[in-house]
Design an enzyme around this catalytic site. Sequence first.
Site, PDB file in Angstrom:
ATOM      1  N   ASP A  67     -29.549-124.345  42.058  1.00  0.00           N
ATOM      2  CA  ASP A  67     -29.177-125.079  43.269  1.00  0.00           C
ATOM      3  C   ASP A  67     -27.808-125.738  43.173  1.00  0.00           C
ATOM      4  O   ASP A  67     -27.197-125.806  42.106  1.00  0.00           O
ATOM      5  CB  ASP A  67     -30.256-126.121  43.607  1.00  0.00           C
ATOM      6  CG  ASP A  67     -30.844-126.792  42.371  1.00  0.00           C
ATOM      7  OD1 ASP A  67     -30.150-126.833  41.345  1.00  0.00           O
ATOM      8  OD2 ASP A  67     -31.980-127.277  42.430  1.00  0.00           O
ATOM      9  N   ASN A 136     -42.275-135.153  43.004  1.00  0.00           N
ATOM     10  CA  ASN A 136     -43.081-134.713  44.162  1.00  0.00           C
ATOM     11  C   ASN A 136     -43.460-133.236  44.057  1.00  0.00           C
ATOM     12  O   ASN A 136     -43.914-132.637  45.015  1.00  0.00           O
ATOM     13  CB  ASN A 136     -42.327-134.973  45.470  1.00  0.00           C
ATOM     14  CG  ASN A 136     -41.018-134.178  45.553  1.00  0.00           C
ATOM     15  OD1 ASN A 136     -40.692-133.406  44.658  1.00  0.00           O
ATOM     16  ND2 ASN A 136     -40.284-134.370  46.634  1.00  0.00           N
ATOM     17  N   HIS A 138     -41.358-130.700  43.388  1.00  0.00           N
ATOM     18  CA  HIS A 138     -40.369-129.691  43.771  1.00  0.00           C
ATOM     19  C   HIS A 138     -39.915-128.889  42.559  1.00  0.00           C
ATOM     20  O   HIS A 138     -39.905-129.376  41.431  1.00  0.00           O
ATOM     21  CB  HIS A 138     -39.193-130.295  44.558  1.00  0.00           C
ATOM     22  CG  HIS A 138     -38.247-131.149  43.771  1.00  0.00           C
ATOM     23  ND1 HIS A 138     -37.801-132.367  44.220  1.00  0.00           N
ATOM     24  CD2 HIS A 138     -37.626-130.958  42.584  1.00  0.00           C
ATOM     25  CE1 HIS A 138     -36.959-132.881  43.338  1.00  0.00           C
ATOM     26  NE2 HIS A 138     -36.831-132.039  42.342  1.00  0.00           N
ATOM     27  N   GLU A 143     -38.681-128.537  48.408  1.00  0.00           N
ATOM     28  CA  GLU A 143     -39.453-129.760  48.595  1.00  0.00           C
ATOM     29  C   GLU A 143     -40.854-129.428  49.137  1.00  0.00           C
ATOM     30  O   GLU A 143     -41.092-128.303  49.605  1.00  0.00           O
ATOM     31  CB  GLU A 143     -38.711-130.668  49.589  1.00  0.00           C
ATOM     32  CG  GLU A 143     -37.312-131.080  49.136  1.00  0.00           C
ATOM     33  CD  GLU A 143     -37.306-132.160  48.055  1.00  0.00           C
ATOM     34  OE1 GLU A 143     -38.320-132.352  47.368  1.00  0.00           O
ATOM     35  OE2 GLU A 143     -36.261-132.828  47.904  1.00  0.00           O
TER      36      GLU A 143
HETATM   37  C1  F6R Z   1     -32.243-129.076  39.169  1.00  0.00           C
HETATM   38  C2  F6R Z   1     -33.482-128.820  39.896  1.00  0.00           C
HETATM   39  C3  F6R Z   1     -34.525-129.848  40.088  1.00  0.00           C
HETATM   40  C4  F6R Z   1     -34.822-130.659  38.817  1.00  0.00           C
HETATM   41  C5  F6R Z   1     -35.880-131.730  39.108  1.00  0.00           C
HETATM   42  C6  F6R Z   1     -36.120-132.603  37.902  1.00  0.00           C
HETATM   43  O1  F6R Z   1     -31.432-127.910  39.151  1.00  0.00           O
HETATM   44  O2  F6R Z   1     -33.613-127.746  40.366  1.00  0.00           O
HETATM   45  O3  F6R Z   1     -35.702-129.235  40.530  1.00  0.00           O
HETATM   46  O4  F6R Z   1     -35.249-129.798  37.822  1.00  0.00           O
HETATM   47  O5  F6R Z   1     -35.446-132.530  40.167  1.00  0.00           O
HETATM   48  O6  F6R Z   1     -34.976-133.370  37.650  1.00  0.00           O
HETATM   49  P1  F6R Z   1     -34.828-134.214  36.310  1.00  0.00           P
HETATM   50  O7  F6R Z   1     -34.736-133.209  35.201  1.00  0.00           O
HETATM   51  O8  F6R Z   1     -33.528-134.950  36.484  1.00  0.00           O
HETATM   52  O9  F6R Z   1     -36.021-135.085  36.200  1.00  0.00           O
END
Ligand code: F6R
Length: 252
Positions: A67, A136, A138, A143
Amino acid sequence: MKIIAVADYQEMSEKAAQYVIERVKNNPSIHLGLATGGTPKGLYQQLINDHQTNFTSYIKVTTFNLDEYVGLAPINPASYHYYMEEQLFQHVDINRRNTFIPNGVAENLKQECQRYDEKVLLEGGIDLQILGIGENGHIGFNEPGTPFGSTTHVVSLTESTLRANAKYFSSEKDIPTHAITMGIATIMKSKEILLLASGLSKRPAMKRLLECAIEESFPASILRQHPQVTIIADRDALPKSFQSSVTEHSRV
Ligand code: F6R
């Protein structure tokens, strides 16, 4: 699903690095799907250490990131382009022509999403996708409520994600509200998935991933239908029943 429980963030990062390095050695032209965020930073550091001491090469490796924020140019320190440069690319021998990240400042975002999906397909897909998980549920920036059949698309980030990301921005008005994310169907086409999780804040999401129904209101639950998922998580992130060292979890 194979669940590997480890003591802490450090061990999670080391185990994940061993896992990735073994795959890269077996297939030097591997296509890796990469995540950003806090979780994989330790893994990337371990890959750098290994590259410097054992000379594991990334010269033929291709990478696709999950992303990018809409509106952030690669030179913006909060962009995922910048993150990847800082956390991994500039420290290993990867060929920039083989690294792909959605363009968050593309003029036509819809076209950019389509182009990204086509690129993944054209290159032959992803062999190993590395994932973190949102509180959540994702994955990528898919989401809750994202259709399981989604391909790469633009998303409006939820309150929970905006709150979790706030720490990376100096002021609230700088936090992007939209992102481009690889879709759930795109992620699910990866041959293999490695999901990492660390810390107590991830435990409710991991509990739901491992124990509850597969439904679009909890995007990560779809991973239970993937034939080749490995989870490396520390004990804080895992519900009690999964805290012994290695557990095989039935797929559905
Ligand atoms: C990042 C991504 C997100 C993160 C998720 C967890 O490229 O795709 O799905 O993996 O938000 O984020 P952290 O690792 O910061 O807890």
